[in-house]
Design a protein around this motif. Structure first.
Motif, PDB file in Angstrom:
ATOM      1  N   ALA A  26       4.508   3.085   2.953  1.00 53.19           N
ATOM      2  CA  ALA A  26       3.516   2.310   3.693  1.00 53.19           C
ATOM      3  C   ALA A  26       4.150   1.091   4.350  1.00 53.19           C
ATOM      4  O   ALA A  26       5.196   0.601   3.920  1.00 53.19           O
ATOM      5  CB  ALA A  26       2.400   1.880   2.749  1.00 53.19           C
ATOM      6  N   THR A  27       3.491   0.608   5.366  1.00 50.60           N
ATOM      7  CA  THR A  27       3.893  -0.655   5.979  1.00 50.60           C
ATOM      8  C   THR A  27       3.058  -1.781   5.385  1.00 50.60           C
ATOM      9  O   THR A  27       1.999  -1.538   4.789  1.00 50.60           O
ATOM     10  CB  THR A  27       3.664  -0.626   7.502  1.00 50.60           C
ATOM     11  OG1 THR A  27       2.245  -0.505   7.753  1.00 50.60           O
ATOM     12  CG2 THR A  27       4.405   0.540   8.143  1.00 50.60           C
ATOM     13  N   ALA A  28       3.528  -3.001   5.546  1.00 51.20           N
ATOM     14  CA  ALA A  28       2.780  -4.148   5.044  1.00 51.20           C
ATOM     15  C   ALA A  28       1.419  -4.234   5.716  1.00 51.20           C
ATOM     16  O   ALA A  28       0.407  -4.574   5.069  1.00 51.20           O
ATOM     17  CB  ALA A  28       3.574  -5.430   5.267  1.00 51.20           C
ATOM     18  N   ASN A  29       1.342  -3.914   7.006  1.00 48.25           N
ATOM     19  CA  ASN A  29       0.073  -3.980   7.722  1.00 48.25           C
ATOM     20  C   ASN A  29      -0.930  -2.966   7.186  1.00 48.25           C
ATOM     21  O   ASN A  29      -2.124  -3.256   7.071  1.00 48.25           O
ATOM     22  CB  ASN A  29       0.297  -3.745   9.221  1.00 48.25           C
ATOM     23  CG  ASN A  29       0.909  -4.950   9.905  1.00 48.25           C
ATOM     24  OD1 ASN A  29       0.763  -6.079   9.440  1.00 48.25           O
ATOM     25  ND2 ASN A  29       1.606  -4.723  11.017  1.00 48.25           N
ATOM     26  N   SER A  30      -0.457  -1.752   6.855  1.00 47.51           N
ATOM     27  CA  SER A  30      -1.382  -0.749   6.330  1.00 47.51           C
ATOM     28  C   SER A  30      -1.888  -1.133   4.947  1.00 47.51           C
ATOM     29  O   SER A  30      -3.052  -0.909   4.613  1.00 47.51           O
ATOM     30  CB  SER A  30      -0.709   0.630   6.299  1.00 47.51           C
ATOM     31  OG  SER A  30       0.331   0.675   5.327  1.00 47.51           O
ATOM     32  N   VAL A  31      -1.039  -1.723   4.134  1.00 50.26           N
ATOM     33  CA  VAL A  31      -1.485  -2.176   2.813  1.00 50.26           C
ATOM     34  C   VAL A  31      -2.506  -3.301   2.962  1.00 50.26           C
ATOM     35  O   VAL A  31      -3.513  -3.351   2.238  1.00 50.26           O
ATOM     36  CB  VAL A  31      -0.284  -2.652   1.970  1.00 50.26           C
ATOM     37  CG1 VAL A  31      -0.762  -3.258   0.654  1.00 50.26           C
ATOM     38  CG2 VAL A  31       0.668  -1.497   1.701  1.00 50.26           C
ATOM     39  N   ARG A  37      -3.905  -1.931  -7.893  1.00 46.06           N
ATOM     40  CA  ARG A  37      -3.547  -1.018  -6.814  1.00 46.06           C
ATOM     41  C   ARG A  37      -2.251  -1.477  -6.132  1.00 46.06           C
ATOM     42  O   ARG A  37      -1.396  -0.657  -5.778  1.00 46.06           O
ATOM     43  CB  ARG A  37      -4.680  -0.936  -5.787  1.00 46.06           C
ATOM     44  CG  ARG A  37      -5.997  -0.395  -6.353  1.00 46.06           C
ATOM     45  CD  ARG A  37      -5.917   1.089  -6.605  1.00 46.06           C
ATOM     46  NE  ARG A  37      -7.057   1.595  -7.336  1.00 46.06           N
ATOM     47  CZ  ARG A  37      -8.236   1.936  -6.788  1.00 46.06           C
ATOM     48  NH1 ARG A  37      -8.420   1.785  -5.485  1.00 46.06           N
ATOM     49  NH2 ARG A  37      -9.203   2.406  -7.537  1.00 46.06           N
ATOM     50  N   LEU A  38      -2.121  -2.779  -5.923  1.00 45.24           N
ATOM     51  CA  LEU A  38      -0.898  -3.313  -5.323  1.00 45.24           C
ATOM     52  C   LEU A  38       0.312  -3.051  -6.213  1.00 45.24           C
ATOM     53  O   LEU A  38       1.386  -2.678  -5.733  1.00 45.24           O
ATOM     54  CB  LEU A  38      -1.043  -4.815  -5.072  1.00 45.24           C
ATOM     55  CG  LEU A  38      -1.953  -5.246  -3.921  1.00 45.24           C
ATOM     56  CD1 LEU A  38      -2.037  -6.765  -3.866  1.00 45.24           C
ATOM     57  CD2 LEU A  38      -1.443  -4.695  -2.594  1.00 45.24           C
TER      58      LEU A  38
END
Length: 310
Positions: free
Chosen positions: A37-42, A61-62
């Motif tokens: 995943a990218t930071a933006n999607s997270v 979740r993180l």
């Protein structure tokens, strides 16, 4: 599975592994995210669930997503500033009071323990082995859970071969690992022999009745009185405790959980004069913050209010 994979697998506790797998599956399958995943999607994932999930659940979740990326050799997107700031904003925008289980008071423990003991003796006299076994098991679970302040997973991992009883003194329960034992050194827990509401006597009564020589202490019992080979599942302890309390006259039993035993003991200990350091050592807490979540603050107006009631 080779030796390396075996030990990597063993490094994570089973409950943590399952919850992490579920969290990653939720991100990828149910939400439709892509891994790695990218930071933006997270950050978008957090925002989409800000009003649906608690801050504690989002934190878990993180952690799961971060662990997945680390294990797969990818950079951890959950450490990015945008993710941290979004999570901080969610906590500020959606503050929630932490839900806590109602502590089980000593008077309630006594009420239920006496009821269970009496009913078990009556069932044994009537030749009702299945009922007698269930009552004795529940009696032992209640008293050991309370006087040791055990978590549900600790109760389910107690093993007969890891318990040694010294008559008149108590018993020692050894657990190879606990939540606070990050080094896997194993922890012995001393259980006191008491003149009243004795957890040691309750354990011995249950062990003898069920003829347990090894394996899990607490197990399921079928309608014919057959004691299972496997230990009870950790998720069954809370419902079982609520059932025990409800059947033995404790009101609002739905407000209790497996943590009620731990919270109840902690509050009893503090009200009985234990200092916080002694309590932390006995229960196994490593920091004061952990203990504070279980112990109710004293009411400074309590004595005034009681004395003012006519």
């Amino acid at each position: 599975m080779n030796n390396v994979d075996h030990y990597l697998y063993a490094a994570t506790r089973e409950n943590t592994r399952k919850s992490y797998q579920a969290a990653v599956r939720h991100f990828e399958v149910e939400w439709g995210g892509f891994l790695p995943a990218t930071a933006n999607s997270v950050a978008r994932y957090l925002a989409d669930h800000a009003e649906l999930l608690s801050a504690n659940t989002l934190r878990q979740r993180l952690a799961a997503l971060g662990q997945w990326h680390i294990n797969q050799g990818f950079p951890d997107p959950t450490k990015a500033p945008i993710v941290r700031n979004v999570f901080r904003g969610i906590r500020a925008s959606h503050p929630l009071q932490e839900k806590q289980a109602k502590p089980l008071l000593l008077a309630e423990v006594e009420q239920v323990a006496i009821s269970l003991s009496t009913a078990a003796a009556q069932a044994q006299e009537m030749g009702d082995r299945p009922l007698s076994l269930r009552l004795k098991r529940n009696h032992a679970l209640l008293l050991i859970g309370f006087w040791r302040g055990f978590r549900a997973d600790e109760l389910t991992r107690l093993a007969v071969e890891s318990i040694s009883v010294t008559p008149g003194e108590g018993m020692i329960c050894y657990l190879p690992h606990t939540k606070g034992d990050r080094q896997y050194r194993g922890t012995p827990f001393k259980v006191p022999a008491l003149a009243k509401l004795c957890p040691v006597s309750a354990y011995q009564d249950w062990q003898n009745a069920a003829q347990l020589e090894e394996g899990p202490v607490f197990r399921a019992i079928d309608r014919w009185g057959h004691v299972g080979e496997r230990g009870m599942h950790v998720d069954s302890i809370g419902p079982l405790l609520r059932s025990i309390l409800s059947e033995n006259g404790v009101v609002s039993s739905e407000l209790y959980s497996s943590h009620s035993l731990r919270r109840g003991f902690a509050n009893w200990a503090i009200s009985s004069g234990w200092d916080i350091k002694t309590l932390m050592s006995y229960v196994g807490w490593k920091d004061v913050q952990s203990a504070a979540r279980y112990v109710d603050a004293a009411d400074p107006f309590r004595n005034h209010l009681l004395s003012s009631v006519s």
